[in-house]
Design an enzyme around this catalytic site. Structure first.
Site, PDB file in Angstrom:
ATOM      1  N   ARG A 112     -25.204 -10.565 -34.338  1.00 50.26           N
ATOM      2  CA  ARG A 112     -26.638 -10.739 -34.046  1.00 50.26           C
ATOM      3  C   ARG A 112     -27.258 -10.888 -34.800  1.00 50.26           C
ATOM      4  NH1 ARG A 112     -24.140  -7.475 -29.809  1.00 50.26           N
ATOM      5  NH2 ARG A 112     -24.216  -8.890 -27.983  1.00 50.26           N
ATOM      6  N   ASP A 137     -14.555  -6.829 -23.965  1.00 46.32           N
ATOM      7  CA  ASP A 137     -15.968  -6.330 -23.399  1.00 46.32           C
ATOM      8  C   ASP A 137     -16.527  -7.415 -22.529  1.00 46.32           C
ATOM      9  OD1 ASP A 137     -16.344  -6.851 -25.540  1.00 46.32           O
ATOM     10  OD2 ASP A 137     -18.457  -6.101 -25.681  1.00 46.32           O
ATOM     11  N   GLU A 138     -17.443  -6.515 -22.128  1.00 40.92           N
ATOM     12  CA  GLU A 138     -18.448  -7.474 -20.728  1.00 40.92           C
ATOM     13  C   GLU A 138     -17.961  -8.851 -20.367  1.00 40.92           C
ATOM     14  OE1 GLU A 138     -21.992  -4.971 -22.425  1.00 40.92           O
ATOM     15  OE2 GLU A 138     -22.011  -6.515 -23.550  1.00 40.92           O
ATOM     16  N   TRP A 190     -16.470   3.440 -24.988  1.00 45.96           N
ATOM     17  CA  TRP A 190     -18.146   3.026 -25.699  1.00 45.96           C
ATOM     18  C   TRP A 190     -18.940   3.655 -23.571  1.00 45.96           C
ATOM     19  CZ3 TRP A 190     -21.237  -0.084 -23.501  1.00 45.96           C
ATOM     20  CH2 TRP A 190     -20.680  -1.693 -22.637  1.00 45.96           C
ATOM     21  N   TYR A 243     -24.247   4.600 -30.156  1.00 50.52           N
ATOM     22  CA  TYR A 243     -24.836   3.861 -30.142  1.00 50.52           C
ATOM     23  C   TYR A 243     -27.121   3.910 -31.530  1.00 50.52           C
ATOM     24  CZ  TYR A 243     -22.504   0.837 -27.790  1.00 50.52           C
ATOM     25  OH  TYR A 243     -21.634   0.379 -27.285  1.00 50.52           O
ATOM     26  N   TRP A 277     -25.127  -1.892 -33.078  1.00 48.93           N
ATOM     27  CA  TRP A 277     -25.551  -3.524 -32.733  1.00 48.93           C
ATOM     28  C   TRP A 277     -27.148  -3.816 -32.889  1.00 48.93           C
ATOM     29  CZ3 TRP A 277     -21.280  -5.177 -30.456  1.00 48.93           C
ATOM     30  CH2 TRP A 277     -20.233  -3.820 -30.017  1.00 48.93           C
ATOM     31  N   THR A 278     -27.474  -5.000 -33.714  1.00 51.47           N
ATOM     32  CA  THR A 278     -27.834  -5.428 -34.572  1.00 51.47           C
ATOM     33  C   THR A 278     -29.086  -6.495 -33.357  1.00 51.47           C
ATOM     34  OG1 THR A 278     -27.028  -7.432 -35.303  1.00 51.47           O
ATOM     35  CG2 THR A 278     -26.772  -5.488 -36.519  1.00 51.47           C
ATOM     36  N   GLU A 279     -28.766  -6.696 -31.858  1.00 49.14           N
ATOM     37  CA  GLU A 279     -30.027  -8.049 -31.293  1.00 49.14           C
ATOM     38  C   GLU A 279     -31.688  -6.877 -32.123  1.00 49.14           C
ATOM     39  OE1 GLU A 279     -28.038  -5.835 -29.803  1.00 49.14           O
ATOM     40  OE2 GLU A 279     -26.836  -6.941 -28.266  1.00 49.14           O
TER      41      GLU A 279
END
Length: 449
Positions: A101, A261-262, A306, A331, A374-376
């Site tokens: 990200r 995932d997802e 997760w 997280y 997570w780096t959004e």
């Protein structure tokens, strides 16, 4: 004063001079364990293995005081007379860094390896690909990094606001860059686990080679979950076999991430075929807990739980090794308080005490646990520091130190001894009483829940 807290610490009388010279002997004992003796007669380490010797040296740095963590440490220090007996609680003490990200420059990535080592953490999981960027140089398919490594814009804060930064973003690691990271980490007893995500979170690859996707489109500039997934055709699976083969040539570790995932609408056959390919190459697949729905997986597959801990318990029942990383507790991009000054408040409140209080389910049966970054909304090393620390220091004690834990004792050790070490290391952590003025981001919308 030590963090993470050792299995035992026995204080003696007085202090001794220490110039770095110490005796080391290898003896039988728990993996990664050591016994450190500081006496008027000198410093002695009895280590179970090379990792144990390394962690004993980290403990010596802590005993020497914060100045020992500066780039130019003092040559001679005073150590307290003491005896430390120590070994880790879990074999997998991991941190996931999402470099897809927002790209983390190589020198900052090497710095994070050092920060993991300081905390006796031993797995760096690199999330190398996603909808918003492809960070691994692929020589057979160069458009993956040449096209997929860049996006023209990024979402400004939470996606529901509709705002954008108006700035391009990108970058990728050459294979030589990543070999350097792997070697640097190995010297500090950190294993690097790479991840290429399939069949979802693949828009950057699809932008480079549109025939890979169910539909086309550019590198994604939004956050959230892109519904576009990879086609499950044999030609696409074969494409990714070649990509993973290049990855395996760079990363010698046993465990290799394949995502999974997802991927609503994704085909479980894709995950299964890539997992089998990794096993045929002598590696262990590592996937997020959705892989449990992909059908029969190789027994050696490691599952990262997760979405809470129930998927991890299911995986254990099926005979898989499990790494616990439930979003509610681990997280670290989630907001650290409900104060309105908390920068880009996303997710649930996950305080320092929440992280420290986490106890993995089935602790006697899992490989360990992992904190995820997570780096959004973490677009720079400074923002990454703020989100990670000191919560990552608390996590280090969760996975290293024996239970039960003492929250008050931890807070005292953190404030009086460990935060000065982070200061010496140049870590821009979140102070215990809230963000510094330059750490707030007024006007950048979040989405707290």
């Amino acid at each position: 004063m030590l963090l993470p807290r050792p299995a035992s610490y026995t204080a003696g009388e007085g202090e001794v001079d220490f110039d770095g010279d110490h005796l080391v002997e290898y003896v039988e004992g728990p993996a990664e364990g050591y016994r450190l003796s500081v006496t008027p007669g000198g410093v002695r380490v009895l280590a179970s293995d090379a990792a144990g010797e390394f962690y004993a040296r980290q403990t010596l740095r802590q005993l020497a005081g914060p100045a020992a963590f500066r780039a130019v440490p003092p040559g001679r220090v005073r150590l307290p007379v003491c005896e430390v007996v120590d070994h880790p609680r879990f074999a997998w003490r991991g941190v996931m860094l999402d470099v897809a990200r927002h790209f983390l420059p190589r020198h900052d990535l090497l710095r994070y390896v050092d920060l993991l080592a300081v905390h006796k953490l031993n797995v760096l999981h690199l999330h190398l690909t996603d909808d918003q960027g492809w960070r691994f140089e692929c020589r057979r398919y160069p458009r993956l990094h040449e096209v997929g490594g860049w996006r023209p814009d990024s979402r400004f804060g939470d996606r529901r606001s509709g705002g954008t930064t108006g700035r391009p973003h990108g970058g990728y690691y050459t294979q030589d860059d990543l070999r350097e990271v792997v070697a640097y980490a190995a010297a500090r007893h950190v294993t690097v686990v790479p991840e290429i995500d399939v069949p979802g979170h693949s828009q950057a690859a699809i932008a480079a080679y549109p025939e890979l996707g169910v539909s086309g489109g550019p590198v994604w500039t939004d956050w959230g979950v892109n519904p576009n997934v990879l086609r499950a055709d044999e030609a696409v699976v074969e494409f990714y076999r070649h990509v993973f083969d290049e990855l395996l040539d760079v990363f010698p570790g046993e465990v290799v991430g394949l995502g999974g995932d997802e991927a609503e609408g994704g085909d479980g056959r894709f995950v299964r075929r890539i997992a089998r390919h990794l096993v045929e190459r002598g590696r262990r697949p590592f996937g997020w807990d959705e892989v449990l729905d992909a059908g029969p997986l190789p027994a050696s597959t490691v599952v990262a739980s997760w979405r809470g801990e129930e998927p991890g318990l299911r995986a254990l029942a099926r005979g898989h090794d499990v790494v616990m990383c439930p979003e509610r507790h681990l997280y670290l991009d989630y907001r650290q308080s409900d104060d309105p000054d908390e920068p880009i408040p996303v997710g649930t409140v996950t305080t320092l005490a929440d992280v420290y209080g986490y106890e993995p389910a089935a602790a006697d049966r899992v490989l360990g646990a992992q904190a995820n970054l997570w780096t959004e909304h973490l677009d720079s090393p400074r923002r990454l520091d703020y989100a990670a620390f000191p919560r990552l220091s608390a996590f280090a004690e969760v996975v290293w130190s024996p239970a039960p834990r003492d929250g008050d004792g931890f807070t005292t050790r953190l404030a009086e001894h460990h935060l000065p070490r982070l200061d010496a290391l140049g870590v821009e952590y979140r102070p215990l009483d809230g963000p510094r003025p330059w750490q707030v981001l007024p006007g950048v919308p979040g989405f707290p829940r």
